[in-house]
Design a protein around this motif. Structure first.
Motif, mmCIF file in Angstrom:
data_model
loop_
_atom_site.group_PDB
_atom_site.id
_atom_site.type_symbol
_atom_site.label_atom_id
_atom_site.label_comp_id
_atom_site.label_asym_id
_atom_site.label_seq_id
_atom_site.Cartn_x
_atom_site.Cartn_y
_atom_site.Cartn_z
ATOM 1 N N ARG A 193 13.635 -3.817 -13.665
ATOM 2 C CA ARG A 193 13.953 -3.244 -12.110
ATOM 3 C C ARG A 193 12.800 -2.477 -11.679
ATOM 4 O O ARG A 193 12.527 -1.448 -11.936
ATOM 5 C CB ARG A 193 15.228 -2.367 -12.405
ATOM 6 N N ILE A 194 12.359 -3.093 -10.411
ATOM 7 C CA ILE A 194 11.147 -2.644 -9.661
ATOM 8 C C ILE A 194 11.856 -2.099 -8.161
ATOM 9 O O ILE A 194 12.529 -3.013 -7.661
ATOM 10 C CB ILE A 194 10.173 -3.499 -9.500
ATOM 11 N N GLY A 195 11.451 -0.946 -7.870
ATOM 12 C CA GLY A 195 11.577 -0.520 -6.508
ATOM 13 C C GLY A 195 10.389 -0.442 -5.775
ATOM 14 O O GLY A 195 9.470 0.240 -6.321
ATOM 15 N N PHE A 196 10.179 -1.074 -4.684
ATOM 16 C CA PHE A 196 8.883 -0.836 -3.850
ATOM 17 C C PHE A 196 8.705 -0.264 -2.707
ATOM 18 O O PHE A 196 9.963 -0.432 -2.054
ATOM 19 C CB PHE A 196 8.163 -2.331 -4.077
ATOM 20 N N THR A 197 7.915 0.398 -2.231
ATOM 21 C CA THR A 197 7.572 0.885 -0.932
ATOM 22 C C THR A 197 6.125 0.642 -0.303
ATOM 23 O O THR A 197 5.206 0.561 -1.335
ATOM 24 C CB THR A 197 7.786 2.508 -1.018
ATOM 25 N N GLU A 198 6.080 0.243 0.772
ATOM 26 C CA GLU A 198 4.775 0.063 1.515
ATOM 27 C C GLU A 198 3.996 1.056 1.727
ATOM 28 O O GLU A 198 2.636 0.995 1.717
ATOM 29 C CB GLU A 198 5.076 -0.880 2.619
ATOM 30 N N ASP A 199 4.502 2.159 1.954
ATOM 31 C CA ASP A 199 3.696 3.319 2.398
ATOM 32 C C ASP A 199 4.470 4.798 2.124
ATOM 33 O O ASP A 199 4.041 5.669 2.703
ATOM 34 C CB ASP A 199 3.441 3.256 3.918
ATOM 35 N N PHE A 200 5.370 4.796 1.334
ATOM 36 C CA PHE A 200 6.145 6.224 1.272
ATOM 37 C C PHE A 200 6.736 6.758 2.325
ATOM 38 O O PHE A 200 6.938 7.941 2.387
ATOM 39 C CB PHE A 200 5.353 7.108 0.167
ATOM 40 N N ARG A 233 -0.716 -4.565 4.293
ATOM 41 C CA ARG A 233 0.702 -4.203 4.163
ATOM 42 C C ARG A 233 1.135 -5.840 4.095
ATOM 43 O O ARG A 233 1.972 -5.911 3.239
ATOM 44 C CB ARG A 233 1.167 -3.849 5.573
ATOM 45 N N ALA A 234 0.635 -6.661 4.788
ATOM 46 C CA ALA A 234 1.074 -8.230 4.647
ATOM 47 C C ALA A 234 0.510 -8.704 3.468
ATOM 48 O O ALA A 234 1.341 -9.451 2.684
ATOM 49 C CB ALA A 234 0.130 -9.067 5.789
ATOM 50 N N THR A 235 -0.463 -8.449 2.895
ATOM 51 C CA THR A 235 -0.873 -8.779 1.455
ATOM 52 C C THR A 235 0.050 -8.408 0.483
ATOM 53 O O THR A 235 0.628 -8.918 -0.522
ATOM 54 C CB THR A 235 -2.183 -8.401 1.129
ATOM 55 N N PHE A 236 0.511 -6.981 0.375
ATOM 56 C CA PHE A 236 1.470 -6.544 -0.494
ATOM 57 C C PHE A 236 2.850 -7.168 -0.302
ATOM 58 O O PHE A 236 3.280 -7.210 -1.221
ATOM 59 C CB PHE A 236 1.769 -4.928 -0.106
ATOM 60 N N ARG A 237 3.067 -7.387 0.913
ATOM 61 C CA ARG A 237 4.634 -7.889 0.912
ATOM 62 C C ARG A 237 4.564 -9.483 0.216
ATOM 63 O O ARG A 237 5.571 -9.945 -0.507
ATOM 64 C CB ARG A 237 4.888 -8.337 2.409
ATOM 65 N N SER A 279 -5.111 1.592 0.624
ATOM 66 C CA SER A 279 -4.651 1.378 2.095
ATOM 67 C C SER A 279 -5.314 0.207 2.700
ATOM 68 O O SER A 279 -4.824 -0.205 3.788
ATOM 69 C CB SER A 279 -4.741 2.671 2.860
ATOM 70 N N ILE A 280 -6.662 0.060 2.296
ATOM 71 C CA ILE A 280 -7.312 -1.124 3.143
ATOM 72 C C ILE A 280 -8.140 -1.863 1.911
ATOM 73 O O ILE A 280 -8.481 -1.136 1.039
ATOM 74 C CB ILE A 280 -8.162 -0.391 4.095
ATOM 75 N N THR A 281 -8.719 -2.905 2.466
ATOM 76 C CA THR A 281 -9.675 -3.540 1.614
ATOM 77 C C THR A 281 -10.861 -2.933 1.795
ATOM 78 O O THR A 281 -11.234 -2.072 2.500
ATOM 79 C CB THR A 281 -9.856 -5.156 2.291
ATOM 80 N N PRO A 282 -11.886 -3.118 0.701
ATOM 81 C CA PRO A 282 -13.123 -2.373 0.592
ATOM 82 C C PRO A 282 -14.077 -2.512 1.494
ATOM 83 O O PRO A 282 -14.286 -3.676 2.187
ATOM 84 C CB PRO A 282 -13.695 -2.893 -0.954
ATOM 85 N N PHE A 283 -14.484 -1.277 2.201
ATOM 86 C CA PHE A 283 -15.247 -1.450 3.464
ATOM 87 C C PHE A 283 -16.783 -0.967 2.704
ATOM 88 O O PHE A 283 -16.945 -0.732 1.823
ATOM 89 C CB PHE A 283 -14.904 -0.356 4.360
ATOM 90 N N TRP A 295 -7.267 8.502 4.223
ATOM 91 C CA TRP A 295 -6.868 7.002 3.634
ATOM 92 C C TRP A 295 -6.475 7.034 2.227
ATOM 93 O O TRP A 295 -5.914 5.689 1.895
ATOM 94 C CB TRP A 295 -8.183 6.074 4.012
ATOM 95 N N LEU A 296 -6.438 7.859 1.483
ATOM 96 C CA LEU A 296 -6.003 7.837 0.002
ATOM 97 C C LEU A 296 -4.626 8.313 -0.218
ATOM 98 O O LEU A 296 -4.292 8.646 -1.192
ATOM 99 C CB LEU A 296 -7.009 8.731 -0.830
ATOM 100 N N GLY A 297 -3.718 8.333 0.894
ATOM 101 C CA GLY A 297 -2.415 8.874 0.742
ATOM 102 C C GLY A 297 -1.636 8.150 -0.248
ATOM 103 O O GLY A 297 -0.626 8.835 -0.786
ATOM 104 N N LEU A 298 -1.804 6.703 -0.490
ATOM 105 C CA LEU A 298 -0.849 6.177 -1.230
ATOM 106 C C LEU A 298 -1.070 6.799 -2.579
ATOM 107 O O LEU A 298 0.053 6.622 -3.287
ATOM 108 C CB LEU A 298 -1.158 4.773 -1.135
ATOM 109 N N THR A 299 -2.202 7.154 -3.205
ATOM 110 C CA THR A 299 -2.244 7.737 -4.328
ATOM 111 C C THR A 299 -2.211 9.237 -4.633
ATOM 112 O O THR A 299 -1.382 9.653 -5.665
ATOM 113 C CB THR A 299 -3.445 7.330 -4.962
ATOM 114 N N TYR A 300 -2.274 10.015 -3.474
ATOM 115 C CA TYR A 300 -2.601 11.562 -3.718
ATOM 116 C C TYR A 300 -1.212 12.097 -3.478
ATOM 117 O O TYR A 300 -0.727 13.221 -4.097
ATOM 118 C CB TYR A 300 -3.323 11.993 -2.901
#
Length: 494
Positions: free
Chosen positions: A262-269, A279-283, A382-386, A407-412
């Motif tokens: 059972r997986i619950g997913f969030t794009e950005d908390f 975001r489109a890739t994640f979907r 949050s973004i592809t490598p720059f 830009w590190l919010g998803l992990t911190y």
């Protein structure tokens, strides 16, 4: 270069060493050959200690011939992040202040993996003091992404992630405050696991009671990751958060059928900056994952106020660690380290109390969500490598970011919750670069997260849109001089 040996998983290499089908010396030589062949293209390594490693490999081989019982990591070459102290081996922290620093003793984690038989072969590159998710510094230069060497490899455990992705080493260590194990793993197509605070002891932290910074394992597969964690984990009286743990907790395989998950997913908390294309890739990824599991549904998680909370909690570490250096000569600190310190000294006791009150409120809210699922899943990055030549990301979707690490919010946001979290390779993104899923498990449920990750890894295998990507090593045979261009003076290698 023996590509067969260098490409072995850590689990397979350890098994073949124990049965004497390969020798630790052969395995080490294969790793060194690959380092010498590929590192000029990606610059993943800091100091190396090949000759000492060869002596230790011969000792490991002789121990097996004498019939001694091998340790968990017996004879396995390993890379140690250059933030971790290693006895007799240059440890610079990516800082000009420490370009000649050779510790007299291993730190607690390094001592544990060496006691388990690992052979420290090299230090892996990191940004100065681990500040930031772009692995570059004035001592060693920049680390390039193995899929595109002029792009960012992530950080701060970027050297470790690149060494693994290219097969230079079968195992590497990392550390994580705001995502430093998970982000480079996602950018390089490997596994990075942030364990629960205290599981891997840390004896050098100035703020011993603070759970925000942890050390942990990195590897190409989940099985290899859990092998390294089994050796890293355990009690050390110098770390007030550490505790006893049975290594079998991580080495024992507990099969899970991915189809039951059972997986619950969030794009950005509900709050994190996220590039529209990511975001489109994640979907698309979650639509593909849904084919392999029982439940895969969006979950509304509101983690607003986490940014300021993290700013304060992170800044405490920098104030505790760098006051003396800053007051002595601030010019010796790089821009990221200096910015974090200066942010911290402006804060008040009220700021600190407010941040911890907010953290507690967010923590309790988040645990309610985790209890409803086996794991919560989000994008790792949050973004592809720059380009690594860009110090940090300045804007997402055209909107400026207010700090170099926003830009590190998803992990911190997960670091502050203290739940175990793992970045699992999940195919390629819209730009043809590796994509990682962040799996967040129940509080102190480290073994369970690893079991789930291994089940998903198995389910993803053979699915081109989800399986772990690998770089084209034949494209990494030519040196990339730009990676060394920011080095001001060569370090002393011991």
């Amino acid at each position: 270069m023996d590509d067969t040996l260098a490409s072995l998983s850590a689990v397979d290499a350890r098994r073949l060493i124990a049965t004497r089908e390969i020798s630790p010396v052969e395995l080490l030589d294969a790793s060194i050959a690959r380092i010498e062949a590929l590192n000029p293209s990606v610059n993943a390594m800091a100091a190396t200690c090949f000759e000492r490693a060869r002596i230790e490999a011969r000792h490991a081989e002789h121990a097996l011939m004498r019939g001694e019982t091998p340790g968990l990591l017996h004879g396995l070459p390993i890379g140690v992040k250059d933030l971790e102290e290693t006895a007799g081996v240059l440890t610079t922290y990516g800082s000009a202040m420490y370009r000649d620093h050779v510790p007299e003793a291993d730190n607690a984690m390094v001592a544990r993996i060496r006691a388990a038989g690992a052979i420290v072969t090299a230090k892996t590159n990191t940004p100065e003091m681990g500040a930031g998710a772009n692995t570059r510094n004035v001592v060693w230069g920049a680390t390039g992404n193995p899929f595109a060497p002029l792009l960012n490899a992530g950080g701060s455990s970027g050297g470790s992630a690149v060494a693994l992705a290219t097969g230079m080493l079968p195992l590497c260590t990392g550390s994580d405050t705001g995502g430093s194990l998970r982000i480079p793993a996602a950018y390089c197509g490997v596994v990075g696991f942030r364990p629960s605070p205290g599981l891997v002891p840390g004896d050098r932290k100035n703020l011993g009671w603070a759970p925000i910074t942890v050390s942990g394992p990195m590897a190409r597969t989940v099985a290899d990751t859990r092998l390294l964690l089994a050796a890293q984990a355990g009690f050390d009286a110098r770390d007030p958060l550490s505790y006893e743990v049975d290594a079998d907790t991580f080495t024992k395989h507990r099969p899970i059928d991915a189809a039951t998950l059972r997986i619950g997913f969030t794009e950005d908390f509900g709050t994190c900056a996220l590039d529209d294309a990511t975001r489109a890739t994640f979907r698309k990824k979650m639509a593909a994952v849904a084919r392999h599991v029982a439940v895969c549904e969006p979950v509304d998680i509101d983690m607003r106020d986490s940014d300021r909370c993290f700013d304060v909690i992170r800044a405490q570490n920098f104030v505790a660690q760098f006051r003396e250096a800053y007051e002595r000569d601030r010019s010796l600190l790089g821009p990221n380290t200096r910015a974090n310190y200066e942010m911290g000294v402006k804060m008040t006791l009220a700021d600190v109390v407010g941040a911890h009150v907010t953290q507690t409120r967010l923590y309790r809210r988040f645990q309610e969500h985790v209890q409803r699922y086996d794991v919560i899943v989000s994008p790792t990055t949050s973004i592809t490598p720059f380009p690594w030549s860009q110090w940090h990301l300045e804007a997402i979707n055209g909107r400026p970011l207010d700090t170099y690490y926003r830009w590190l919010g998803l992990t911190y946001v997960i670091s502050m919750m203290t739940n175990p979290a793992l970045s699992l390779p999940c195919g390629m993104d819209h730009a043809g670069m590796p994509f990682g899923l962040q799996l967040v498990g129940a509080l102190r449920g480290d073994a369970r997260v690893l079991d789930i990750a291994e089940a998903l890894e198995t389910a993803f295998a053979g699915d081109e849109s989800l399986e772990r990507p690998t770089p084209d090593l034949s494209a990494l045979r030519a040196p990339v001089p730009q990676l060394k261009s920011i080095v001001t003076h060569p370090p002393v290698i011991v």
